[in-house]
Design a protein around this motif. Sequence first.
Motif, PDB file in Angstrom:
ATOM      1  N   ALA A   1       0.836  -1.203   0.000  1.00  0.00           N
ATOM      2  CA  ALA A   1       0.000   0.000   0.000  1.00  0.00           C
ATOM      3  C   ALA A   1       0.872   1.254   0.000  1.00  0.00           C
ATOM      4  O   ALA A   1       2.070   1.208   0.274  1.00  0.00           O
ATOM      5  CB  ALA A   1      -0.912  -0.009   1.228  1.00  0.00           C
ATOM      6  N   ASP A   2       0.244   2.374  -0.284  1.00  0.00           N
ATOM      7  CA  ASP A   2       0.903   3.663  -0.158  1.00  0.00           C
ATOM      8  C   ASP A   2       1.364   3.809   1.295  1.00  0.00           C
ATOM      9  O   ASP A   2       0.582   3.566   2.216  1.00  0.00           O
ATOM     10  CB  ASP A   2      -0.122   4.753  -0.503  1.00  0.00           C
ATOM     11  CG  ASP A   2       0.452   6.152  -0.481  1.00  0.00           C
ATOM     12  OD1 ASP A   2       1.407   6.384   0.282  1.00  0.00           O
ATOM     13  OD2 ASP A   2      -0.061   7.021  -1.201  1.00  0.00           O
ATOM     14  N   PRO A   3       2.636   4.188   1.541  1.00  0.00           N
ATOM     15  CA  PRO A   3       3.108   4.347   2.935  1.00  0.00           C
ATOM     16  C   PRO A   3       2.210   5.245   3.777  1.00  0.00           C
ATOM     17  O   PRO A   3       2.098   5.061   4.986  1.00  0.00           O
ATOM     18  CB  PRO A   3       4.498   4.969   2.771  1.00  0.00           C
ATOM     19  CG  PRO A   3       4.940   4.605   1.393  1.00  0.00           C
ATOM     20  CD  PRO A   3       3.699   4.477   0.558  1.00  0.00           C
ATOM     21  N   VAL A   4       1.542   6.199   3.125  1.00  0.00           N
ATOM     22  CA  VAL A   4       0.667   7.115   3.864  1.00  0.00           C
ATOM     23  C   VAL A   4      -0.463   6.348   4.547  1.00  0.00           C
ATOM     24  O   VAL A   4      -0.915   6.709   5.637  1.00  0.00           O
ATOM     25  CB  VAL A   4       0.117   8.220   2.937  1.00  0.00           C
ATOM     26  CG1 VAL A   4      -0.923   9.076   3.656  1.00  0.00           C
ATOM     27  CG2 VAL A   4       1.260   9.104   2.441  1.00  0.00           C
ATOM     28  N   GLU A   5      -0.933   5.250   3.925  1.00  0.00           N
ATOM     29  CA  GLU A   5      -1.993   4.447   4.552  1.00  0.00           C
ATOM     30  C   GLU A   5      -1.522   3.876   5.886  1.00  0.00           C
ATOM     31  O   GLU A   5      -2.279   3.809   6.848  1.00  0.00           O
ATOM     32  CB  GLU A   5      -2.436   3.320   3.616  1.00  0.00           C
ATOM     33  CG  GLU A   5      -3.323   3.790   2.479  1.00  0.00           C
ATOM     34  CD  GLU A   5      -3.926   2.625   1.728  1.00  0.00           C
ATOM     35  OE1 GLU A   5      -4.356   1.657   2.380  1.00  0.00           O
ATOM     36  OE2 GLU A   5      -3.953   2.698   0.485  1.00  0.00           O
ATOM     37  N   MET A   6      -0.263   3.436   5.926  1.00  0.00           N
ATOM     38  CA  MET A   6       0.294   2.932   7.188  1.00  0.00           C
ATOM     39  C   MET A   6       0.432   4.079   8.188  1.00  0.00           C
ATOM     40  O   MET A   6       0.142   3.918   9.375  1.00  0.00           O
ATOM     41  CB  MET A   6       1.663   2.286   6.937  1.00  0.00           C
ATOM     42  CG  MET A   6       2.269   1.636   8.159  1.00  0.00           C
ATOM     43  SD  MET A   6       1.449   0.124   8.675  1.00  0.00           S
ATOM     44  CE  MET A   6       2.344  -1.082   7.701  1.00  0.00           C
ATOM     45  N   TYR A   7       0.841   5.245   7.709  1.00  0.00           N
ATOM     46  CA  TYR A   7       1.021   6.382   8.605  1.00  0.00           C
ATOM     47  C   TYR A   7      -0.300   6.797   9.267  1.00  0.00           C
ATOM     48  O   TYR A   7      -0.299   7.354  10.368  1.00  0.00           O
ATOM     49  CB  TYR A   7       1.615   7.580   7.849  1.00  0.00           C
ATOM     50  CG  TYR A   7       2.994   7.343   7.266  1.00  0.00           C
ATOM     51  CD1 TYR A   7       3.779   6.259   7.653  1.00  0.00           C
ATOM     52  CD2 TYR A   7       3.522   8.218   6.315  1.00  0.00           C
ATOM     53  CE1 TYR A   7       5.033   6.043   7.108  1.00  0.00           C
ATOM     54  CE2 TYR A   7       4.782   8.016   5.764  1.00  0.00           C
ATOM     55  CZ  TYR A   7       5.538   6.927   6.165  1.00  0.00           C
ATOM     56  OH  TYR A   7       6.788   6.717   5.621  1.00  0.00           O
TER      57      TYR A   7
END
Length: 493
Positions: A422-428
């Motif tokens: 996933a886009d790292p922003v989703e984890m953030y």
Amino acid sequence: MSELSKLTLAAARDALRKGETTSLALTEACLSEIEGAARLNAFVRVTPEIALDQARAADARIAAGEAPAMCGMPLGIKDLFCTRGVPSQAASHILNGFRPEYESTVTQKLWDAGAVMLGKLNMDEFAMGSSNETSTYGNAVNPWKVDDRDLTPGGSSGGSAAAVAADLCLAATGTDTGGSIRQPAAFTGIVGIKPTYGRVSRWGIVAFASSLDQAGPMTRTVRDAAIMLGAMAGHDPKDSTSADIPVPDFEAALTGDIRGKTIGIPSEYRMAGMPAEIEALWSRGAEMLKDAGARIVDISLPHTRYALPAYYVIAPAEASSNLARYDGVRYGHRAKLAEGDGIVQMYEKTRAEGFGKEVQRRVMIGTYVLSAGFYDAYYNRARKVRALIKRDFDEVFAQGVDAILTPATPSAAFGLGEMQDADPVEMYLNDVFTVTVNLAGLPGIAVPAGLDAQGLPLGLQLIGRPWEEGDLLNTAQVLEDAAGFVSRPAKWW
């Protein structure tokens, strides 16, 4: 006494004082549990010789009388804390082989109080992550299981959370830069408190983002958190950000009486797409506190929506500065060089080999936002937003609010690997409810309060006034008692 590793710190303390068990028996029980829990990958380094020596010394101290509350307690130590003579890698390949010749202030305080070190715990590399999937040791695994998936224990203190929830140790140390104590605590059904910035010394803890990092306890109960925080906290002249203020008796503050207290519910934390279960749990938590005599009021923290972007500018900027020291020259990993390679190639190859992808990403973001053309556009602007976020909290507390109730996480634990592509922003976004507390330097605590439809733990967060951890812990105790969370993961490992 059976099942010694399942005891709370408070129960173990009482049993030790009454002579019903010994620290040696507690320690051996925990070491036995650790040996059978390799599947969880929570402990990455076990130190049985140190543990048994410390346990014998603790038993002698208890027998002599006047032993502190933490005396004889077997603990797990997050790999971010430097421990003398024991490899301390921050879960990074670049620190491979590093054995500190000194002890972090927090662990020294715990050993001085008679606590026992069982070993070092898994974590995200340099504490950068929300799922414990960036570790050089491999993933830590959540002891909670509802299907054939391995679930994340959260991050970055994932090993600490998994170890406490699985009864491998009585409690553990964690660190919290943007939610790294509170989010894994919520994912595993335990208690985790991030103290006020400056309450606990950062000396000897491998730095991620120096203006945000703060160490705290991860325990089974609020009372245990109060006991352990009392041993960890205190002024340290070796840490210039350590506050020279007295440490109160946090356990004595647990009166269970919050009548007349005002609890704020911030409208900005009602995020679009929030699961109905989280929303319902939050409402139920507010009702529990109201039933205990607190006044519930709606509040506004208008700059909350800028917190994640500000955090993910400030934290990588500080990380890029702190991690510049890992160059392959003095300690840790050094890359093999080809003929003709010079010092620049050594730096480049060592850092490329030594740092994992998430650390590299954050170092590059941090270097970018600190660079000459972008410093004002990003870093300085983020610092201004941080000041506004802190002002929001100051204004709410000035209006008489004693604590703020929010969800701890936007979901229950998810499967390991599910967000890898996933886009790292989703984890953030996992940090959406927690980063404001670090940006404002406030104390925050996660308390397990219920289960989702699958049977996974969900937590609520309480945010307190600066330096008033005792008051915050007391409110958390009331919430814990009212929620009556007693679920434990079924042993499958």
